[in-house]
Design an enzyme around this catalytic site. Structure first.
Site, PDB file in Angstrom:
ATOM      1  N   ARG A   1       0.827  -1.218   0.000  1.00 40.69           N
ATOM      2  CA  ARG A   1       0.000   0.000   0.000  1.00 40.69           C
ATOM      3  C   ARG A   1       0.853   1.256   0.000  1.00 40.69           C
ATOM      4  O   ARG A   1       0.339   2.357  -0.170  1.00 40.69           O
ATOM      5  CB  ARG A   1      -0.892   0.009   1.240  1.00 40.69           C
ATOM      6  CG  ARG A   1      -1.871  -1.122   1.332  1.00 40.69           C
ATOM      7  CD  ARG A   1      -2.399  -1.267   2.735  1.00 40.69           C
ATOM      8  NE  ARG A   1      -3.295  -0.186   3.052  1.00 40.69           N
ATOM      9  CZ  ARG A   1      -4.585  -0.335   3.371  1.00 40.69           C
ATOM     10  NH1 ARG A   1      -5.094  -1.539   3.369  1.00 40.69           N
ATOM     11  NH2 ARG A   1      -5.347   0.665   3.669  1.00 40.69           N
TER      12      ARG A   1
ATOM     13  N   HIS B   1      -4.497  21.949 -39.635  1.00 41.43           N
ATOM     14  CA  HIS B   1      -3.170  22.453 -40.043  1.00 41.43           C
ATOM     15  C   HIS B   1      -2.165  21.316 -40.165  1.00 41.43           C
ATOM     16  O   HIS B   1      -0.992  21.472 -39.847  1.00 41.43           O
ATOM     17  CB  HIS B   1      -2.690  23.497 -39.024  1.00 41.43           C
ATOM     18  CG  HIS B   1      -3.606  24.661 -38.917  1.00 41.43           C
ATOM     19  ND1 HIS B   1      -3.614  25.714 -39.801  1.00 41.43           N
ATOM     20  CD2 HIS B   1      -4.636  24.903 -38.061  1.00 41.43           C
ATOM     21  CE1 HIS B   1      -4.564  26.577 -39.475  1.00 41.43           C
ATOM     22  NE2 HIS B   1      -5.198  26.108 -38.425  1.00 41.43           N
TER      23      HIS B   1
END
Ligand code: AGP
Length: 608
Positions: free
Chosen positions: A27, A504
């Site tokens: 953990r 573009h």
């Protein structure tokens, strides 16, 4: 996330506690400790760092006993150190407490207890509990614990022992998980079944507000009024590996699903709904210093750089202060324009990223004030910055950042709001933001409830070779983040782009083999994004559209639709990132990728 384990029974508790804490190492933690009743006396042993250090302390100063509690600490208040490690003792050394969670009124309680003569030895919020319990003890440990919890605000999972009531352990749960383990003539307390699975599979999961009193003869479950309540004993079917992931297949999935709670934790105690602002304790910036800031640089790497781009828009939009976002790796080597009126915000989940740390040091050399947005308490960046906002998202074990990202964006919103409300932002606009922030945890949950539908979409795209992610405004960075998630765990090439920029150049890529994710919530640029979706459809592109309401304009333009709740523009990236995390996760799993530890990647890049 902290870990708790407790034991009472005929065996020596020390090896059982240590073995349980080792099972909780996954953990994440930064210190550990145990407390035992040894021949009537309360003994504690604690150590910063790994459990091996605690074992060294125990080898030098052994302690035995049949009643004991243990803890692995993930620091939230006070840096990792021996003195801040749990268990914490009362002034008279008769009560020891271990705690998961955040006590929001710890400062006020500390002042009150100090006035009553209690001596504090740590920087933690937890320690107030041990002194409170001592103060309230009149013969019954559980009654003293109940009295203490009645005045505490915040979240807790706790275990308590006392030499004044030596034959028991008292546990309590509110906002942090806790369970009782039922063994053969022995009983356990744990924050997570993995800590005690070696001894029993029979457990009682405590509900919110429950207390447990365990003795060598058995256990009682009480409510906060000390009335007995019945809770069923369940048998754990999972194997250890599955338990550590909370039953999820991967840590990444677990962390994605934790986000309602982790976003709530980032905001806990910091939202001022009525005043339409935030309360941030660790900035170390006075009102005048905040008002003197005339430009801001935000520097970070990877996902943290994406949240920085969102922070830039938030701060400029609300506080009207110019912001520059810089890749830390670039910032550190160029001659940046930084002055004492510059605030340098440094964003890092780990707090150890080498480029980000070097960039912060460079900014300090130029005289800037530094503010760290960090998840790991006591990490290098958190220790060296001038002030900070901890994310409180708990340890992020999956290499691909998910819950840290959403907590970073929320923390940036809290900071931008505070800054703006000191300047020209009205209370009305401020309240719009605080109310929208307050709704986020439930809104995130509503999106997570669609996980199966998102997995179905992933099935259609698991074999593609390229992906384009497009968004505008606040959701251009969300597009970048969504693309990063996909490429780093599925190894599919993915590119994030401003939606308007597609014409573009990237539009040359569009064909039926190029799926395009559009982030198109109903925000201020929605109509513009619709035009971009039309451009893609006109060229045969496949579209996955994340949107927030029924839109006639989108009819016929969506090969797949993912619906997210509506919120203020600046928080749409928090909601939009949830389906993108899930999409990337499910595609990666379907490709058999190692989701938690993708090839070539490290959780914290501590090298240049
Ligand atoms: C995110 O999914 C990546 N694991 C990576 O880009 C990460 O965000 C980056 O390395 C920065 O890490 P930090 O936040 O710990 O500084």
């Amino acid at each position: 996330m902290c870990g708790i384990v407790g034991y009472i029974g005929p065996k020596d508790a020390t090896p059982i506690l240590i073995g349980g804490l080792k099972r909780l190492e996954y953990r994440g933690y930064d210190s550990a400790g145990v407390a035992l009743i040894d021949r009537g006396a309360l003994e504690t042993r604690r150590a910063e760092g790994k459990i091996a250090r605690l074992e060294g302390v125990l080898a030098e100063q052994p302690v035995k006993g049949h009643v004991g509690i243990g803890h692995t600490r993930w620091a939230t208040h006070g840096p990792p150190s021996d003195r801040n490690a749990h268990p914490h003792l009362s002034t008279d050394n008769t009560v020891a407490v271990v705690h998961n969670g955040i006590i929001e009124n710890a400062d006020a309680l500390r002042k009150e207890l100090h006035r009553k003569g209690h001596t504090f030895r740590s920087d933690t919020d937890t320690e107030v509990l041990s002194h409170l319990i001592q103060e309230l003890f009149e013969g019954s440990l559980e009654e003293a614990v109940i009295g203490a919890l009645r005045v505490v605000e915040g979240t807790y999972g706790i275990a308590v022992v006392s030499s004044k009531d030596p034959g028991k352990i008292v546990g309590a749960r509110k906002g942090s998980p806790l369970l009782v383990g039922v063994g053969d003539g022995q009983y356990f307390l744990a924050s997570d079944a993995s800590a005690i699975l070696a001894h029993t599979r029979e457990v009682i999961y405590l509900n919110e507000g429950d207390l447990a009193v365990i003795t060598a003869d058995g256990y009682r479950i009480l409510d906060i009024n000390a009335s007995p309540i019945r809770r069923s004993v369940e048998t754990i079917a999972w194997d250890l590996d599955a338990i550590e992931r909370g039953g999820y297949e991967h840590f990444m999935l677990k962390e994605i699903f934790e986000q309602p709670q982790t976003v709530a934790n980032t905001m806990r105690g910091r939202l001022r709904l009525e005043e339409g602002t935030s309360k941030l304790g660790g900035l170390n910036l006075s009102h005048d210093e905040l008002m003197a800031i005339d430009n801001i640089v935000i520097t970070a790497c990877g996902t943290s750089w994406h949240s920085a781009l969102i922070g830039e828009l938030m701060i400029e939009d609300m506080a009207r202060i110019p912001v520059e976002v810089e890749y830390a790796s670039e910032f550190r080597y160029r001659n940046p324009i930084v002055t004492p009126a510059t605030l340098c915000i440094v964003i890092s989940q780990s707090g150890e990223t080498a480029d980000t740390l070097a960039a912060m040091r460079e900014a300090k050399r130029h005289g800037a004030r530094t503010l760290g947005l960090v998840n790991v308490v006591g990490s290098t960046i958190a220790r060296e910055d001038d002030g900070g906002i901890y994310l409180h998202a708990g340890p992020e074990i999956g290499v691909a950042s998910t819950k840290a990202f959403t907590s970073q964006v929320v923390a940036l919103a809290l900071f931008a709001l505070k800054l703006a409300r000191k300047r020209n932002l009205s209370v009305t606009r401020g309240r719009e933001v605080t109310q929208a922030l307050d709704l986020l945890p439930n809104q995130i949950q509503a999106i997570l409830d669609q996980a199966d539908a998102i997995e179905a979409i992933a099935e259609s795209y698991k074999d593609v070779h390229n992906f384009l992610y497009l968004g505008r405004g606040y959701n251009f960075p969300a597009a970048l983040e969504g693309a990063l998630k996909l490429k780093e765990i599925s190894y599919i090439h993915a590119e994030g782009y401003p939606a308007a920029e597609m014409k573009h150049g990237p539009i040359a890529l569009i064909d039926e083999k190029m799926p395009v994710v559009f982030i198109a919530p109903h925000d201020s640029v929605f109509e513009k994004v619709v035009s971009n979706i039309q451009e893609v459809k006109a060229r045969g592109g496949k579209t996955i559209v994340i949107t927030s309401r029924d839109e006639p304009a989108l009819a016929g333009l969506m090969d797949h639709e993912i619906r997210i709740p509506e919120t203020v523009d600046m928080l749409t990236p928090v909601l939009a990132s949830i389906p993108l995390q899930l999409l990337a996760y499910y595609i990666a799993v379907k490709r058999g990728a190692n989701v938690d530890q993708p090839r070539n990647l490290a959780k914290s890049v501590t090298v240049e």
